[in-house]
Design a protein around this motif. Sequence first.
Motif, short mmCIF file in Angstrom:
data_model
loop_
_atom_site.label_atom_id
_atom_site.label_comp_id
_atom_site.label_asym_id
_atom_site.label_seq_id
_atom_site.Cartn_x
_atom_site.Cartn_y
_atom_site.Cartn_z
N GLY A 116 70.29 98.38 -85.95
CA GLY A 116 69.96 98.79 -84.60
C GLY A 116 70.04 100.30 -84.44
O GLY A 116 70.74 100.99 -85.19
N SER A 117 69.36 100.82 -83.43
CA SER A 117 69.29 102.27 -83.22
C SER A 117 70.20 102.76 -82.11
O SER A 117 70.40 103.96 -81.95
CB SER A 117 67.84 102.66 -82.90
N ASN A 118 70.74 101.83 -81.33
CA ASN A 118 71.58 102.22 -80.19
C ASN A 118 72.73 101.23 -80.10
O ASN A 118 72.79 100.41 -79.19
CB ASN A 118 70.75 102.22 -78.90
N ASN A 119 73.65 101.32 -81.07
CA ASN A 119 74.60 100.23 -81.25
C ASN A 119 76.01 100.73 -81.52
O ASN A 119 76.61 100.43 -82.56
CB ASN A 119 74.12 99.36 -82.43
N PRO A 120 76.60 101.48 -80.58
CA PRO A 120 77.94 102.00 -80.81
C PRO A 120 79.01 100.92 -80.93
O PRO A 120 80.06 101.14 -81.54
CB PRO A 120 78.19 102.90 -79.59
N GLU A 121 78.77 99.76 -80.35
CA GLU A 121 79.75 98.66 -80.41
C GLU A 121 79.48 97.70 -81.56
O GLU A 121 80.13 96.67 -81.67
CB GLU A 121 79.75 97.91 -79.08
N ASN A 122 78.51 98.06 -82.41
CA ASN A 122 78.19 97.23 -83.59
C ASN A 122 77.85 95.79 -83.22
O ASN A 122 78.30 94.84 -83.86
CB ASN A 122 79.34 97.26 -84.60
N LYS A 123 77.04 95.63 -82.18
CA LYS A 123 76.61 94.30 -81.78
C LYS A 123 75.65 93.72 -82.82
O LYS A 123 74.82 94.43 -83.38
CB LYS A 123 75.90 94.36 -80.43
N LYS A 124 75.78 92.41 -83.04
CA LYS A 124 74.95 91.72 -84.03
C LYS A 124 74.20 90.56 -83.39
O LYS A 124 74.78 89.81 -82.60
CB LYS A 124 75.82 91.16 -85.17
N VAL A 125 72.93 90.46 -83.75
CA VAL A 125 72.10 89.34 -83.32
C VAL A 125 71.70 88.56 -84.57
O VAL A 125 71.18 89.13 -85.53
CB VAL A 125 70.83 89.81 -82.60
N MET A 126 71.93 87.27 -84.55
CA MET A 126 71.56 86.42 -85.68
C MET A 126 70.41 85.51 -85.28
O MET A 126 70.49 84.79 -84.28
CB MET A 126 72.75 85.56 -86.13
N LEU A 127 69.31 85.58 -86.03
CA LEU A 127 68.24 84.60 -85.92
C LEU A 127 68.31 83.70 -87.14
O LEU A 127 68.62 84.16 -88.25
CB LEU A 127 66.86 85.27 -85.88
N ALA A 128 68.04 82.42 -86.98
CA ALA A 128 68.15 81.49 -88.10
C ALA A 128 67.00 80.50 -88.10
O ALA A 128 66.75 79.82 -87.11
CB ALA A 128 69.48 80.74 -88.04
N ALA A 129 66.30 80.45 -89.24
CA ALA A 129 65.27 79.43 -89.48
C ALA A 129 65.59 78.78 -90.82
O ALA A 129 65.72 79.48 -91.84
CB ALA A 129 63.88 80.06 -89.52
N HIS A 130 65.72 77.47 -90.84
CA HIS A 130 66.12 76.82 -92.09
C HIS A 130 64.92 76.62 -93.01
O HIS A 130 63.83 76.24 -92.57
CB HIS A 130 66.88 75.52 -91.84
N ILE A 131 65.14 76.89 -94.30
CA ILE A 131 64.06 76.81 -95.28
C ILE A 131 64.02 75.47 -96.00
O ILE A 131 63.06 75.18 -96.72
CB ILE A 131 64.13 77.95 -96.32
N ASP A 132 65.05 74.65 -95.86
CA ASP A 132 65.01 73.35 -96.54
C ASP A 132 64.10 72.38 -95.81
O ASP A 132 63.82 72.53 -94.61
CB ASP A 132 66.42 72.75 -96.66
N GLU A 133 63.59 71.41 -96.55
CA GLU A 133 62.73 70.36 -96.02
C GLU A 133 63.36 69.00 -96.34
O GLU A 133 64.07 68.86 -97.33
CB GLU A 133 61.34 70.43 -96.65
N ILE A 134 63.10 68.01 -95.51
CA ILE A 134 63.59 66.68 -95.85
C ILE A 134 62.97 66.23 -97.17
O ILE A 134 61.81 66.52 -97.46
CB ILE A 134 63.31 65.64 -94.73
N GLY A 135 63.77 65.58 -97.99
CA GLY A 135 63.31 65.17 -99.31
C GLY A 135 64.14 64.02 -99.84
O GLY A 135 64.76 63.27 -99.07
N PHE A 136 64.18 63.92 -101.15
CA PHE A 136 64.87 62.80 -101.80
C PHE A 136 65.55 63.31 -103.07
O PHE A 136 65.27 64.41 -103.55
CB PHE A 136 63.89 61.69 -102.19
N MET A 137 66.40 62.46 -103.64
CA MET A 137 67.06 62.76 -104.90
C MET A 137 67.01 61.53 -105.80
O MET A 137 67.22 60.40 -105.33
CB MET A 137 68.53 63.15 -104.65
N VAL A 138 66.71 61.74 -107.08
CA VAL A 138 66.68 60.63 -108.04
C VAL A 138 68.08 60.04 -108.18
O VAL A 138 69.05 60.75 -108.46
CB VAL A 138 66.18 61.10 -109.41
N LYS A 139 68.19 58.73 -107.94
CA LYS A 139 69.47 58.04 -108.03
C LYS A 139 69.56 57.12 -109.25
O LYS A 139 70.63 56.94 -109.82
CB LYS A 139 69.69 57.24 -106.75
N HIS A 140 68.40 56.55 -109.67
CA HIS A 140 68.43 55.58 -110.76
C HIS A 140 67.03 55.43 -111.33
O HIS A 140 66.03 55.50 -110.59
CB HIS A 140 68.92 54.22 -110.24
#
Length: 353
Positions: free
Chosen positions: A54-78
């Motif tokens: 940030g350019s105007n951040n004397p209090e060190n404020k943080k903004v977090m954006l989150a987008a998950h990259i995983d997709e529903i799927g499966f795993m080999v069991k047998h």
Amino acid sequence: MEQLNFDLLKQISETPGAPGYEKPIRDFMISQVKDLCDEWYTDNIGNLITVKRGSNNPENKKVMLAAHIDEIGFMVKHIDDKGYIRFHTLGGFDPKTLTSLRVIVHGKKDLVGVMGSKPIHSMSPEERNKVMKSEEYYIDLGLPKEEVEKYVSVGNPITRKQEMIEVGNCINGKSLDNRICVYALLEVLKDLKGKEIPYDLYATFTVQEEVGLRGAHVAAHHINPDFGIAIDVTVGNDVPNIAPQDQVSALGEGCAIKIFDAGTICDYRMVEFLKQTAEKHDIQNQHEILTAGGTDTAGIQRMSEEGAIAGAISIPLRYLHQTTEMAHANDVITMVNLLVKSLEDIDKFDWSH
């Protein structure tokens, strides 16, 4: 942002990355974001975290954006004596949509297979009338056991094989939950390149959301954000046989500002800020109350040291957690624009009320 980059979204959609096995999509996203931020890194669980100061951040404020990259799927069991694969689901599937679905088993090399089940001609009347469970399906690779075992091991991930295409005015393909928001977050970073924002931005591509928000928990604990916005899809149920009071969102009517989901009551201040920002900049939007299902919002809100002022912006998605999903470009464009304006204006809102 005025136009969606279909080819880029298609590549993001079709790149594999089941929960816990996100490396292919993470590596692609690293190639896209590394020149758009001041710094980037990955943590031990596999989140990709980008930082724009940030350019105007004397209090060190943080903004977090989150987008998950995983997709529903499966795993080999047998792997049985005839080479058929039994699997465990990674994330929630609607089992009735699995019949004859093409999948990719990611072993020593990728193998295409088909989801099989007991043929309808071999079912009793009672079996025909019941809803099948995921445990009743198997994967047919068209190979004998000895050939399968050359390439496939227990624990290998499995994803859907599906091409993203345009259907009418909409986008249709696999894993738009949540790859369409991964794309949106990338476009936010592109839009902000060379621009100033007041607070430090941690644009985070999280892992293992579909199995319990695990990446968001780790990232939020480490980043310790003051403000957080999750970026995910929501139920687009503007379809026949849905009562008006049960409609969550509608395609083409703009991004959805989340008020509530099963994991989070969004902070009323964040909801109001997003609404005011959308109104100020004439960005089309709708509200969202999702009574079943949750997002990374919960992890962001609760895993920082003092909690974060958190909310979410969503893209309406039809046929969520099914074989193919459908979204509208307008909703992606409005999401990107609302995020960019919110990041630029976040220091102008009275957060004390």
